[in-house]
Design a protein around this motif. Structure first.
Motif, PDB file in Angstrom:
ATOM      1  N   LYS A  49       0.720  -1.212  -0.051  1.00 54.79           N
ATOM      2  CA  LYS A  49       0.140  -0.174  -0.180  1.00 54.79           C
ATOM      3  C   LYS A  49       0.784   1.209  -0.064  1.00 54.79           C
ATOM      4  O   LYS A  49       0.689   2.395  -0.689  1.00 54.79           O
ATOM      5  CB  LYS A  49      -0.762  -0.179   1.198  1.00 54.79           C
ATOM      6  N   ALA A  53       0.898   4.018  -3.196  1.00 51.58           N
ATOM      7  CA  ALA A  53       0.729   5.222  -2.884  1.00 51.58           C
ATOM      8  C   ALA A  53       1.858   6.296  -2.980  1.00 51.58           C
ATOM      9  O   ALA A  53       1.521   7.277  -3.766  1.00 51.58           O
ATOM     10  CB  ALA A  53       0.306   5.712  -1.431  1.00 51.58           C
ATOM     11  N   ASP A  58      -3.225   4.862  -7.250  1.00 53.16           N
ATOM     12  CA  ASP A  58      -4.223   5.245  -6.042  1.00 53.16           C
ATOM     13  C   ASP A  58      -5.182   4.050  -5.985  1.00 53.16           C
ATOM     14  O   ASP A  58      -5.461   3.640  -5.055  1.00 53.16           O
ATOM     15  CB  ASP A  58      -5.118   6.485  -6.281  1.00 53.16           C
ATOM     16  N   ASP A  59      -5.573   3.343  -7.381  1.00 52.63           N
ATOM     17  CA  ASP A  59      -6.521   2.328  -6.884  1.00 52.63           C
ATOM     18  C   ASP A  59      -5.909   1.167  -6.642  1.00 52.63           C
ATOM     19  O   ASP A  59      -6.477   0.539  -5.577  1.00 52.63           O
ATOM     20  CB  ASP A  59      -6.881   1.553  -8.532  1.00 52.63           C
ATOM     21  N   ASN A  62      -5.614   1.915  -2.615  1.00 49.64           N
ATOM     22  CA  ASN A  62      -7.075   2.091  -2.248  1.00 49.64           C
ATOM     23  C   ASN A  62      -7.547   0.541  -2.032  1.00 49.64           C
ATOM     24  O   ASN A  62      -7.984   0.162  -0.933  1.00 49.64           O
ATOM     25  CB  ASN A  62      -8.033   2.658  -3.172  1.00 49.64           C
ATOM     26  N   HIS A  65      -5.658  -1.085   0.547  1.00 50.40           N
ATOM     27  CA  HIS A  65      -6.062  -0.584   1.923  1.00 50.40           C
ATOM     28  C   HIS A  65      -7.207  -1.218   2.679  1.00 50.40           C
ATOM     29  O   HIS A  65      -7.490  -1.609   3.807  1.00 50.40           O
ATOM     30  CB  HIS A  65      -6.223   0.946   1.923  1.00 50.40           C
ATOM     31  N   LYS A  66      -8.200  -1.456   1.632  1.00 53.00           N
ATOM     32  CA  LYS A  66      -9.528  -2.140   1.963  1.00 53.00           C
ATOM     33  C   LYS A  66      -9.100  -3.430   2.398  1.00 53.00           C
ATOM     34  O   LYS A  66      -9.732  -4.061   3.652  1.00 53.00           O
ATOM     35  CB  LYS A  66     -10.533  -2.202   1.233  1.00 53.00           C
ATOM     36  N   VAL A 117     -14.272  -3.632  -3.668  1.00 49.47           N
ATOM     37  CA  VAL A 117     -14.040  -2.639  -2.555  1.00 49.47           C
ATOM     38  C   VAL A 117     -15.466  -2.745  -1.709  1.00 49.47           C
ATOM     39  O   VAL A 117     -15.432  -2.987  -0.360  1.00 49.47           O
ATOM     40  CB  VAL A 117     -13.748  -1.382  -2.770  1.00 49.47           C
ATOM     41  N   SER A 158      -4.915  10.673   3.247  1.00 48.06           N
ATOM     42  CA  SER A 158      -6.350  11.714   2.788  1.00 48.06           C
ATOM     43  C   SER A 158      -5.992  13.097   2.694  1.00 48.06           C
ATOM     44  O   SER A 158      -6.627  13.772   1.733  1.00 48.06           O
ATOM     45  CB  SER A 158      -7.351  11.285   3.849  1.00 48.06           C
ATOM     46  N   GLN A 161      -4.416  14.013  -0.244  1.00 49.42           N
ATOM     47  CA  GLN A 161      -5.308  14.141  -1.398  1.00 49.42           C
ATOM     48  C   GLN A 161      -6.438  14.841  -1.279  1.00 49.42           C
ATOM     49  O   GLN A 161      -7.381  15.011  -2.200  1.00 49.42           O
ATOM     50  CB  GLN A 161      -5.759  12.546  -1.701  1.00 49.42           C
ATOM     51  N   GLU A 195     -15.869   8.608   4.353  1.00 49.73           N
ATOM     52  CA  GLU A 195     -15.261   7.222   4.937  1.00 49.73           C
ATOM     53  C   GLU A 195     -15.228   7.258   6.587  1.00 49.73           C
ATOM     54  O   GLU A 195     -14.451   8.076   6.750  1.00 49.73           O
ATOM     55  CB  GLU A 195     -14.355   6.748   4.183  1.00 49.73           C
TER      56      GLU A 195
END
Lengths: 669, 143
Positions: A49, A53, A58-59, A62, A65-66, A117, A158, A161, A195
């Motif tokens: 991750k 990053a 990003d995808d 992301n 991360h999930k 996700v 976050s 971003q 979120e």
């Protein structure tokens, strides 16, 4: 940030991490209680991750991360490992792999990951209901939350971003009856705009109403504080919502935390581990070797240079033996020894454990078993066996074919297995080992075995063999028919295998590598595919022989021994001359005839014979004389001369002449 | 090959075979070697003489005399012309190669009738240069 120079490293390392995740997930499936494994996965995912990053994918970040969130829940006993959960995690690893693959092939690593996700989120939240009753309601009125470094990293990312992170403290009406429902409504409103990354008390405590009338959530959003406040306070029975920014301090710490993420992360995790599980992963970490990454192209050019050296070494050896000068002899001998050692080292540097091929199979088998509703167990033995990289690159696809074949056609459905008195769970054994100058790979299943009659019938109808041929075939030869092109015995054509295009490709690939494949089978009890592969493809040991004035090289790997045969010991069967070799009848092949060597015929009273083999079949190659054993560099004859019968390549001898290398596999039928 | 015919002048390597002169464009020729030991490769076409060790590369050798169905005989002057076609190098045995010529496009005539012999199929054109008649060959077709 200019990151392109790190791209290669990023891709390499990402693949490694994904592989580690894959392996550990499989382990986890077998021992779901082992938190050490979860930690390993978590660590790999976390590094991935961070890297993605940094690189701006990003995808990728992301989704990782999930996935990490789910793993975190497992780690903190909020979630239990289940097959469904692992399926989703596996699926997300597939997506991650696809993204990394995309990046590697020059893409931007973008991919629509919303559905997966969602699934991950569902698990993460669904799982929250699990062991909530165990937990005691802690101090619910704490205003500021503590964040661990992962959460802080998320907050930091976050903010980078352009998101804001708020702590929202929500006061419910003191006489509120359905507190959980209100909490749910609050969450529903929040999820629309951003979120929720953390709540105090934890989500499951909230759902079980284990709190007074106040709770706090950490929330990442692009909305402003005041609009959030309004939106939440619109929910009935919410008395007050205090929205404040996350304390600055927490964020500043992150800079440090991120840099030392790996370290920091290791220590607390390890501690936890030793407490909970008596199997610390520390030993694994210690096992990592001191290595450097070397570009494969460099190794290849080193190999090429060394091949030149081997040719010159041959030349020097020849000159010194002709001159017979003692000091020269001594020097050349020493040089030969050193270059011999050098050769070993260079070759060993190119050796890669077959693990690199094998490690993708457990996943594949798991998936196949699921798709086919069979119960499967894959046993891997000897994954550390090493093979030349060039061989490794080629061997993957044939093995995939064979394993798919074993699972699809070999292993029966569980009910059928039970009826036969077998264990419902089918076993496929993948075994690699060294033997002499070869590496053997066995794929063995305990399935239905090969039905000889069915194979023969099919081969006859497909016109692969004639009736007369069929009568004289041995069991082994019948089994090998399934490797012939255009052959498929599966009654139903399936996605997995059974289009009849697979196994002949397997055979061709293996033979093009200088290897061989043979099949053993017992009807009803399973089959075994045995693949024999050369250790390396570039430098081989050969025996040089002379026929007329021409020199040929016979690979030492196919030679059993050399013999001098008296003329009267040669027996004539119909159209074939044979000898009795240690009780076995061995056909003689006269290379001067086969290769149409121009020479005057002279009667000899004895023949020099090289006994060679292919599998368990043998043949005697009749030559004029033996020259000796030598290490030679294998060279291709090129496209213009491809497909020359019984010649697998050429090599350059010490005197600068080219000698052809005899392909014994083609000679023995 | 068509660019040879249209361009103003073509540089070619000229060589002899029996009593005629032939040529390949210089771009298709990598080097010219003296005859060296050729290792016969069994089971190939008769005009393939075998392979040589060309500075560490195993290179196939075609005998042009045999390709053109002329009697095979070599003397001291015989040479191997190493040609490049795509990424494969192939050597051609000829009777002698000693000229690099500039052939103006104007003197090239497209494959005239009646040149005769087995080589007719491989010819691109014929160039008249003073008193010499030079036959331009199509390498791809020769091989």
């Amino acid at each position: 940030m200019e990151v392109s120079q790190y791209l290669d490293i990023f891709i390499d390392e990402s693949k490694e991490h994904l592989q580690a995740i894959n392996e550990n997930l499989l382990l986890l499936e077998k021992s779901p209680e082992d938190l050490g494994i979860v930690n390993e996965i978590f660590r790999a995912a976390h590094t991935l991750k961070g890297m993605s990053a940094t690189m701006g994918y990003d995808d990728l970040a992301n989704l990782t991360h999930k996935m990490e969130n789910v793993l975190d829940a497992v780690r903190n006993h909020k979630l239990q490992v289940s097959t469904d959960m692992l399926d989703v995690v596996f699926e997300s690893v597939d997506d991650l792999e696809a993204m990394v693959h995309d990046i590697a092939s020059g893409g931007d690593g973008k991919r629509d990951v919303t559905s997966i996700v969602k699934k991950l989120l569902k698990i993460e939240q669904g799982g929250a209901a699990f062991d909530s009753s165990l937990q005691k309601s802690p101090d619910t009125n704490a205003l500021h939350m503590e964040y661990d470094e992962f959460e802080e990293a998320i907050i930091q990312q976050s903010k980078d971003q352009g998101f804001e992170c708020y702590e929202i403290s929500i006061q419910l009406h003191s006489e509120c009856v359905l507190k959980a429902a209100r909490v749910f409504m609050v969450f529903e409103v929040l999820e629309k705009y951003g979120e929720v990354i953390k709540s105090l008390p934890s989500v499951e405590q909230l759902e079980n109403e284990q709190f007074e009338d106040r709770f706090t959530v950490a929330f990442i959003t692009k909305e402003t504080a005041s609009s959030l406040k309004d939106k939440i306070e619109k929910i009935s029975e919410v008395v007050q919502a205090d929205v404040s920014e996350t304390p600055r301090k927490a964020v500043e710490d992150i800079m440090l935390a991120q840099e030392e993420a790996a370290l920091k992360q290791d220590t607390p995790v390890e501690k936890k581990e030793t407490k909970t599980v008596n199997e610390p992963a520390a030993s694994k970490a210690a096992a990592s070797n001191k290595t450097i990454r070397v570009n494969i192209e460099r190794l290849d050019s080193l190999m090429n240079l060394f091949e030149e050296l081997v040719i010159d070494r041959g030349r020097l050896e020849q000159i010194s033996s002709e001159l017979n000068h003692p000091e020269l002899n001594e020097t050349v001998e020493r040089m030969s020894r050193i270059s011999g050692d050098l050769q070993e080292i260079i070759l060993s540097m190119r050796m890669v454990p077959v693990e690199t091929v094998f490690n993708r199979f457990p996943r594949m088998v798991r998936q196949l078993a699921k798709d086919l509703n069979k119960q499967m167990n894959l046993e891997i033995i000897g994954a550390e066996t090493e093979l030349d990289r060039t061989v490794i690159d080629e061997i993957g696809d044939p093995l995939v074919h064979l394993i798919r074949n074993a699972i699809d056609h070999g292993i029966e459905m569980p009910a059928e297995r039970k009826a036969k008195g077998k264990n419902e769970e089918g076993t496929v054994k993948l075994k690699a080992y060294h033997s002499g100058n070869h590496v053997f790979i066995e794929i063995e299943d305990d399935g239905a075995g090969i039905d000889k009659e069915k194979v023969l019938e099919k081969a006859l109808t497909k016109g692969i063999i004639t009736k007369e041929q069929a009568a004289s075939l041995t069991d082994g030869q019948i089994y090998e028919l399934i490797l012939a092109s255009g052959f498929s015995t599966a009654d139903v054509i399936s996605d997995i295998s059974g289009r009849g295009v697979g196994l002949d490709v397997v055979k061709t690939t293996i033979e093009s590598l200088g290897g061989a494949i043979s099949i053993q089978s017992e009807f009803g009890n399973g089959s075994k595919f045995l693949i024999q592969l050369p250790l390396t493809l570039s430098i081989i040991s050969v025996m040089l022989v002379e026929i007329g004035s021409e020199k040929y090289a016979v690979p030492l790997s196919s030679i059993i021994e050399t013999a001098i045969v008296q003329k009267e010991d040669i027996l004539n069967t119909h159209a074939q001359r044979v000898i009795d070799y240690r009780g076995k009848i061995v056909p003689l092949l006269f290379l001067e005839d086969l290769f149409e060597v121009p020479k005057e015929q002279k009667e000899e009273s004895f023949y020099s014979v090289v006994i060679v083999r292919k599998g368990d079949k043998m043949a005697g190659l009749v030559v004029d004389s033996f020259i000796g054993q030598q290490e030679v560099v294998l060279k291709s004859l090129g496209n213009y001369l491809s497909g020359v019968f019984a010649i697998s390549g050429a090599t350059i001898l010490g005197d600068g002449q080219v000698a052809l290398i005899i392909d014994c596999n083609a000679l023995i039928k | 090959m068509s660019e040879i015919l249209t361009s103003s002048a073509t540089k070619v390597i000229a060589f002899q075979l029996k009593d005629k002169e032939y040529a390949f464009p210089v771009q298709q020729v990598q080097s010219i070697e003296k005859l060296m030991h050729i290792t016969r490769v069994p089971g190939t076409s008769p005009f393939i003489k075998g392979v040589i060790n060309l500075r560490g590369v195993v290179t196939p050798i075609v005998d042009l005399r045999s390709r053109f169905q002329l009697p095979e005989e070599y003397n001291e002057q015989a040479r191997i012309i190493i040609t490049v076609s795509g990424d494969t190098e192939i050597g051609l045995i000829v009777d002698g190669a000693n000229d690099v010529l500039d052939i103006p496009g104007s003197v090239i005539e497209l494959q005239p009738e009646g040149v005769g012999g087995a080589e007719e199929d491989y010819i691109v054109g014929v160039a008249k240069l003073e008193k010499r008649l030079i036959i331009l060959l199509d390498l791809e077709k020769v091989l």
